[in-house]
Design a protein around this motif. Sequence first.
Motif, PDB file in Angstrom:
ATOM      1  N   ARG A   9       0.827  -1.201   0.000  1.00 17.23           N
ATOM      2  CA  ARG A   9       0.000   0.000   0.000  1.00 17.23           C
ATOM      3  C   ARG A   9       0.862   1.252   0.000  1.00 17.23           C
ATOM      4  NH1 ARG A   9      -1.396   3.453   3.640  1.00 17.23           N
ATOM      5  NH2 ARG A   9      -0.557   2.256   5.358  1.00 17.23           N
ATOM      6  N   ILE A  10       1.912   1.271   0.828  1.00 18.39           N
ATOM      7  CA  ILE A  10       2.803   2.426   0.900  1.00 18.39           C
ATOM      8  C   ILE A  10       3.525   2.625  -0.434  1.00 18.39           C
ATOM      9  CG2 ILE A  10       4.917   3.299   1.971  1.00 18.39           C
ATOM     10  CD1 ILE A  10       3.924   1.955   4.578  1.00 18.39           C
ATOM     11  N   ARG A  11       3.993   1.535  -1.025  1.00 16.77           N
ATOM     12  CA  ARG A  11       4.697   1.627  -2.304  1.00 16.77           C
ATOM     13  C   ARG A  11       3.792   2.185  -3.396  1.00 16.77           C
ATOM     14  NH1 ARG A  11       6.673  -3.529  -2.917  1.00 16.77           N
ATOM     15  NH2 ARG A  11       8.488  -2.917  -1.706  1.00 16.77           N
ATOM     16  N   ARG A  12       2.554   1.699  -3.452  1.00 18.14           N
ATOM     17  CA  ARG A  12       1.601   2.204  -4.450  1.00 18.14           C
ATOM     18  C   ARG A  12       1.301   3.675  -4.228  1.00 18.14           C
ATOM     19  NH1 ARG A  12      -2.526  -2.947  -4.650  1.00 18.14           N
ATOM     20  NH2 ARG A  12      -1.235  -4.236  -5.996  1.00 18.14           N
ATOM     21  N   GLN A  13       1.177   4.063  -2.968  1.00 17.14           N
ATOM     22  CA  GLN A  13       0.900   5.461  -2.647  1.00 17.14           C
ATOM     23  C   GLN A  13       2.061   6.352  -3.092  1.00 17.14           C
ATOM     24  OE1 GLN A  13       0.533   6.251   1.552  1.00 17.14           O
ATOM     25  NE2 GLN A  13      -0.833   7.981   1.201  1.00 17.14           N
ATOM     26  N   MET A  14       3.286   5.901  -2.846  1.00 13.33           N
ATOM     27  CA  MET A  14       4.460   6.671  -3.265  1.00 13.33           C
ATOM     28  C   MET A  14       4.527   6.785  -4.790  1.00 13.33           C
ATOM     29  SD  MET A  14       7.270   5.155  -0.593  1.00 13.33           S
ATOM     30  CE  MET A  14       8.636   5.878  -1.465  1.00 13.33           C
ATOM     31  N   GLN A  15       4.257   5.688  -5.476  1.00 16.81           N
ATOM     32  CA  GLN A  15       4.281   5.707  -6.943  1.00 16.81           C
ATOM     33  C   GLN A  15       3.221   6.661  -7.490  1.00 16.81           C
ATOM     34  OE1 GLN A  15       3.803   1.549  -7.793  1.00 16.81           O
ATOM     35  NE2 GLN A  15       6.010   1.179  -7.856  1.00 16.81           N
ATOM     36  N   ARG A  16       2.043   6.669  -6.865  1.00 18.06           N
ATOM     37  CA  ARG A  16       0.967   7.557  -7.295  1.00 18.06           C
ATOM     38  C   ARG A  16       1.384   9.015  -7.099  1.00 18.06           C
ATOM     39  NH1 ARG A  16      -2.935   6.124  -3.757  1.00 18.06           N
ATOM     40  NH2 ARG A  16      -2.993   4.102  -4.747  1.00 18.06           N
ATOM     41  N   ARG A  17       2.002   9.319  -5.959  1.00 20.93           N
ATOM     42  CA  ARG A  17       2.440  10.687  -5.695  1.00 20.93           C
ATOM     43  C   ARG A  17       3.504  11.126  -6.697  1.00 20.93           C
ATOM     44  NH1 ARG A  17       3.087  10.820   0.903  1.00 20.93           N
ATOM     45  NH2 ARG A  17       0.877  10.717   1.383  1.00 20.93           N
ATOM     46  N   ILE A  18       4.448  10.233  -6.980  1.00 17.60           N
ATOM     47  CA  ILE A  18       5.494  10.560  -7.948  1.00 17.60           C
ATOM     48  C   ILE A  18       4.882  10.806  -9.311  1.00 17.60           C
ATOM     49  CG2 ILE A  18       7.478   9.615  -9.199  1.00 17.60           C
ATOM     50  CD1 ILE A  18       8.221   8.180  -6.557  1.00 17.60           C
ATOM     51  N   ARG A  19       3.958   9.948  -9.727  1.00 15.87           N
ATOM     52  CA  ARG A  19       3.296  10.114 -11.032  1.00 15.87           C
ATOM     53  C   ARG A  19       2.540  11.439 -11.095  1.00 15.87           C
ATOM     54  NH1 ARG A  19       0.529   5.491 -11.084  1.00 15.87           N
ATOM     55  NH2 ARG A  19      -1.341   6.466 -10.308  1.00 15.87           N
ATOM     56  N   ASP A  20       1.876  11.812  -9.993  1.00 11.86           N
ATOM     57  CA  ASP A  20       1.145  13.076  -9.957  1.00 11.86           C
ATOM     58  C   ASP A  20       2.089  14.274 -10.071  1.00 11.86           C
ATOM     59  OD1 ASP A  20      -1.177  11.652  -9.684  1.00 11.86           O
ATOM     60  OD2 ASP A  20      -1.429  12.054  -7.536  1.00 11.86           O
ATOM     61  N   VAL A  21       3.217  14.218  -9.374  1.00  9.42           N
ATOM     62  CA  VAL A  21       4.181  15.317  -9.426  1.00  9.42           C
ATOM     63  C   VAL A  21       4.771  15.441 -10.827  1.00  9.42           C
ATOM     64  CG1 VAL A  21       6.451  16.082  -8.613  1.00  9.42           C
ATOM     65  CG2 VAL A  21       4.743  15.301  -6.981  1.00  9.42           C
ATOM     66  N   VAL A  22       5.120  14.311 -11.439  1.00  9.11           N
ATOM     67  CA  VAL A  22       5.681  14.327 -12.792  1.00  9.11           C
ATOM     68  C   VAL A  22       4.665  14.907 -13.770  1.00  9.11           C
ATOM     69  CG1 VAL A  22       6.464  12.863 -14.694  1.00  9.11           C
ATOM     70  CG2 VAL A  22       7.306  12.466 -12.383  1.00  9.11           C
ATOM     71  N   ALA A  23       3.411  14.509 -13.651  1.00  5.77           N
ATOM     72  CA  ALA A  23       2.372  15.029 -14.546  1.00  5.77           C
ATOM     73  C   ALA A  23       2.185  16.528 -14.347  1.00  5.77           C
ATOM     74  CB  ALA A  23       1.058  14.291 -14.293  1.00  5.77           C
ATOM     75  N   GLU A  24       2.220  16.974 -13.100  1.00  5.75           N
ATOM     76  CA  GLU A  24       2.056  18.401 -12.834  1.00  5.75           C
ATOM     77  C   GLU A  24       3.228  19.202 -13.405  1.00  5.75           C
ATOM     78  OE1 GLU A  24       1.545  21.464  -9.052  1.00  5.75           O
ATOM     79  OE2 GLU A  24       1.261  19.308  -8.773  1.00  5.75           O
ATOM     80  N   ARG A  25       4.429  18.688 -13.249  1.00  8.00           N
ATOM     81  CA  ARG A  25       5.603  19.382 -13.814  1.00  8.00           C
ATOM     82  C   ARG A  25       5.529  19.412 -15.331  1.00  8.00           C
ATOM     83  NH1 ARG A  25      10.669  17.306 -10.062  1.00  8.00           N
ATOM     84  NH2 ARG A  25       9.955  18.289  -8.157  1.00  8.00           N
ATOM     85  N   ARG A  26       5.044  18.332 -15.931  1.00  4.91           N
ATOM     86  CA  ARG A  26       4.912  18.296 -17.392  1.00  4.91           C
ATOM     87  C   ARG A  26       3.911  19.340 -17.861  1.00  4.91           C
ATOM     88  NH1 ARG A  26       3.321  13.078 -18.286  1.00  4.91           N
ATOM     89  NH2 ARG A  26       5.488  12.439 -18.189  1.00  4.91           N
ATOM     90  N   ARG A  27       2.777  19.438 -17.145  1.00  6.29           N
ATOM     91  CA  ARG A  27       1.768  20.445 -17.506  1.00  6.29           C
ATOM     92  C   ARG A  27       2.340  21.852 -17.370  1.00  6.29           C
ATOM     93  NH1 ARG A  27      -1.778  16.934 -14.688  1.00  6.29           N
ATOM     94  NH2 ARG A  27      -1.473  18.156 -12.800  1.00  6.29           N
ATOM     95  N   THR A  28       3.077  22.097 -16.299  1.00 10.25           N
ATOM     96  CA  THR A  28       3.674  23.414 -16.089  1.00 10.25           C
ATOM     97  C   THR A  28       4.665  23.734 -17.198  1.00 10.25           C
ATOM     98  OG1 THR A  28       3.460  23.144 -13.700  1.00 10.25           O
ATOM     99  CG2 THR A  28       4.989  24.824 -14.468  1.00 10.25           C
ATOM    100  N   ARG A  29       5.462  22.750 -17.586  1.00  7.87           N
ATOM    101  CA  ARG A  29       6.447  22.956 -18.649  1.00  7.87           C
ATOM    102  C   ARG A  29       5.768  23.251 -19.980  1.00  7.87           C
ATOM    103  NH1 ARG A  29       9.529  18.726 -17.126  1.00  7.87           N
ATOM    104  NH2 ARG A  29       8.436  17.361 -18.551  1.00  7.87           N
ATOM    105  N   GLU A  30       4.652  22.580 -20.247  1.00  6.18           N
ATOM    106  CA  GLU A  30       3.938  22.798 -21.500  1.00  6.18           C
ATOM    107  C   GLU A  30       3.277  24.178 -21.523  1.00  6.18           C
ATOM    108  OE1 GLU A  30       1.321  19.480 -21.729  1.00  6.18           O
ATOM    109  OE2 GLU A  30       2.872  18.102 -22.396  1.00  6.18           O
TER     110      GLU A  30
END
Length: 55
Positions: A9-30
């Motif tokens: 559960r902790i690993r999945r939560q961390m992966q989800r947070r990382i994916r969300d941060v990466v997506a947000e940075r990508r949107r900001t860059r675009e």
Amino acid sequence: MISNNEMIRIRRQMQRRIRDVVAERRRTREQNPAPVSPASPGADQEVCVADNGPG
């Protein structure tokens, strides 16, 4: 001690947070593309080396 289910559960939560941060940075860059800096003089020039044959 952390159970296997909690670890998963902790690993999945961390992966989800990382994916969300990466997506947000990508949107900001675009939305705010980085300015293209002019190349420094000579940056695109090839370096030519003389070939004096064998030896």
